[in-house]
Design a protein around this motif. Sequence first.
Motif, short mmCIF file in Angstrom:
data_model
loop_
_atom_site.label_atom_id
_atom_site.label_comp_id
_atom_site.label_asym_id
_atom_site.label_seq_id
_atom_site.Cartn_x
_atom_site.Cartn_y
_atom_site.Cartn_z
N MET A 1 0.84 -1.19 0.00
CA MET A 1 0.00 0.00 0.00
C MET A 1 0.88 1.24 0.00
O MET A 1 1.80 1.38 0.80
N SER A 2 0.60 2.15 -0.89
CA SER A 2 1.39 3.36 -1.00
C SER A 2 1.29 4.20 0.26
O SER A 2 0.23 4.31 0.88
N GLN A 3 2.41 4.81 0.62
CA GLN A 3 2.42 5.66 1.81
C GLN A 3 1.43 6.81 1.67
O GLN A 3 0.89 7.30 2.64
N LEU A 4 1.16 7.23 0.44
CA LEU A 4 0.25 8.35 0.21
C LEU A 4 -1.17 8.04 0.66
O LEU A 4 -1.97 8.95 0.85
N LYS A 5 -1.51 6.77 0.84
CA LYS A 5 -2.86 6.39 1.24
C LYS A 5 -3.26 7.04 2.56
O LYS A 5 -4.41 7.39 2.76
N LEU A 6 -2.31 7.15 3.49
CA LEU A 6 -2.62 7.71 4.81
C LEU A 6 -1.87 9.01 5.08
O LEU A 6 -1.92 9.52 6.20
N SER A 7 -1.18 9.53 4.11
CA SER A 7 -0.39 10.74 4.30
C SER A 7 -1.27 11.89 4.76
O SER A 7 -2.28 12.21 4.14
N GLY A 8 -0.89 12.49 5.87
CA GLY A 8 -1.62 13.64 6.39
C GLY A 8 -2.82 13.31 7.24
O GLY A 8 -3.42 14.21 7.84
N LYS A 9 -3.20 12.05 7.34
CA LYS A 9 -4.37 11.70 8.15
C LYS A 9 -3.98 11.63 9.63
O LYS A 9 -2.93 11.07 9.98
N ARG A 10 -4.84 12.18 10.47
CA ARG A 10 -4.62 12.14 11.92
C ARG A 10 -5.46 11.00 12.49
O ARG A 10 -6.69 11.02 12.39
N ILE A 11 -4.77 10.02 13.07
CA ILE A 11 -5.43 8.80 13.52
C ILE A 11 -5.17 8.59 15.00
O ILE A 11 -4.02 8.53 15.45
N LEU A 12 -6.25 8.46 15.76
CA LEU A 12 -6.16 8.15 17.18
C LEU A 12 -6.23 6.64 17.37
O LEU A 12 -7.13 5.99 16.84
N VAL A 13 -5.27 6.08 18.11
CA VAL A 13 -5.27 4.67 18.47
C VAL A 13 -5.44 4.57 19.97
O VAL A 13 -4.61 5.08 20.73
N THR A 14 -6.49 3.91 20.43
CA THR A 14 -6.73 3.76 21.86
C THR A 14 -6.04 2.50 22.39
O THR A 14 -5.71 1.58 21.64
N HIS A 15 -5.83 2.47 23.71
CA HIS A 15 -5.12 1.35 24.36
C HIS A 15 -3.89 0.98 23.53
O HIS A 15 -3.66 -0.20 23.22
N ALA A 16 -3.10 1.98 23.18
CA ALA A 16 -2.00 1.80 22.23
C ALA A 16 -0.91 0.87 22.72
O ALA A 16 -0.09 0.41 21.93
N ASP A 17 -0.91 0.58 24.00
CA ASP A 17 0.10 -0.32 24.56
C ASP A 17 -0.42 -1.75 24.73
O ASP A 17 0.30 -2.62 25.22
N LEU A 18 -1.67 -1.99 24.32
CA LEU A 18 -2.30 -3.29 24.51
C LEU A 18 -2.77 -3.87 23.18
O LEU A 18 -2.85 -3.16 22.17
N PHE A 19 -3.08 -5.17 23.20
CA PHE A 19 -3.73 -5.84 22.07
C PHE A 19 -2.95 -5.55 20.78
O PHE A 19 -1.77 -5.83 20.69
N MET A 20 -3.56 -4.92 19.78
CA MET A 20 -2.89 -4.65 18.52
C MET A 20 -2.26 -3.26 18.48
O MET A 20 -1.72 -2.84 17.44
N GLY A 21 -2.31 -2.52 19.59
CA GLY A 21 -1.85 -1.14 19.61
C GLY A 21 -0.44 -0.92 19.08
O GLY A 21 -0.22 -0.08 18.20
N PRO A 22 0.57 -1.62 19.59
CA PRO A 22 1.94 -1.37 19.12
C PRO A 22 2.11 -1.58 17.62
O PRO A 22 2.73 -0.75 16.94
N ALA A 23 1.56 -2.66 17.08
CA ALA A 23 1.69 -2.92 15.64
C ALA A 23 0.93 -1.89 14.83
O ALA A 23 1.40 -1.43 13.78
N LEU A 24 -0.24 -1.50 15.30
CA LEU A 24 -1.04 -0.50 14.58
C LEU A 24 -0.29 0.82 14.50
O LEU A 24 -0.22 1.43 13.42
N CYS A 25 0.24 1.28 15.62
CA CYS A 25 0.95 2.56 15.63
C CYS A 25 2.14 2.54 14.68
O CYS A 25 2.39 3.51 13.95
N GLU A 26 2.86 1.44 14.67
CA GLU A 26 4.04 1.32 13.81
C GLU A 26 3.65 1.36 12.34
O GLU A 26 4.23 2.12 11.55
#
Length: 227
Positions: A1-26
């Motif tokens: 997936m091209s980086q441009l797909k999410l370029s500039g989007k502001r995304i909140l990830v909850t419980h970022a240290d649990l479940f899928m949080g670390p992988a999602l943030c990365e």
Amino acid sequence: MSQLKLSGKRILVTHADLFMGPALCEVLAEQGAEVIASTEALATSTEVQQLIERAGDLDVVLVNLGVAAPSTPATEVTDNEWQQVFGALVDPLPRIIREVLPAMVERRSGKILLMGSASALRGIKRASTYSAARGAQLAYIQSVGMEVAAHNVQVNAIAQNFVDNATYFPPEVQQNPRFQERLKREVPLGRLVSAREDAEFAAFLCSDAADCFVGQIFPVAGGWVTR
């Protein structure tokens, strides 16, 4: 997936240290998103309200909620267990929706994606509390997704099972011979779905390419043998 797909989007990830949080943030950051990683428990409406105020304008809210899954026979489930699990997995959902949805509806743009569980879709012994909470999540997301689709806001969920994450499949579990035998016995894929595979699919659902999906529950799993 091209980086441009999410370029500039502001995304909140909850419980970022649990479940899928670390992988999602990365993965989201790699795809160009500005990631707001929250580790708040979201146990009260005030806590959620303050988080959303600090986060500012959001293009996507990725609702990632995790809690240890009890293994209790149904006849021994206490009120405290039930309330604790629903308090962590279900109660934050309407609090988040109340805070973020009005702005998304007004500007006719936005996405909410729940990282849920397929445990709600199959009976699992000694998991009645956890499965019920995950099922409530999916039902809520489906209803809200249908309600706001006409406003060009997309609300969906991933229902995953046998996906690598430290909350439910820590290293000591994965290295257990009994668990390895279980994978061979129950999972046609023969392995856990990697955290990156799961997060990359979530990133796609956060992108503009997924505008056509509303109120959907997407299974992400190594598969299982039904009985």
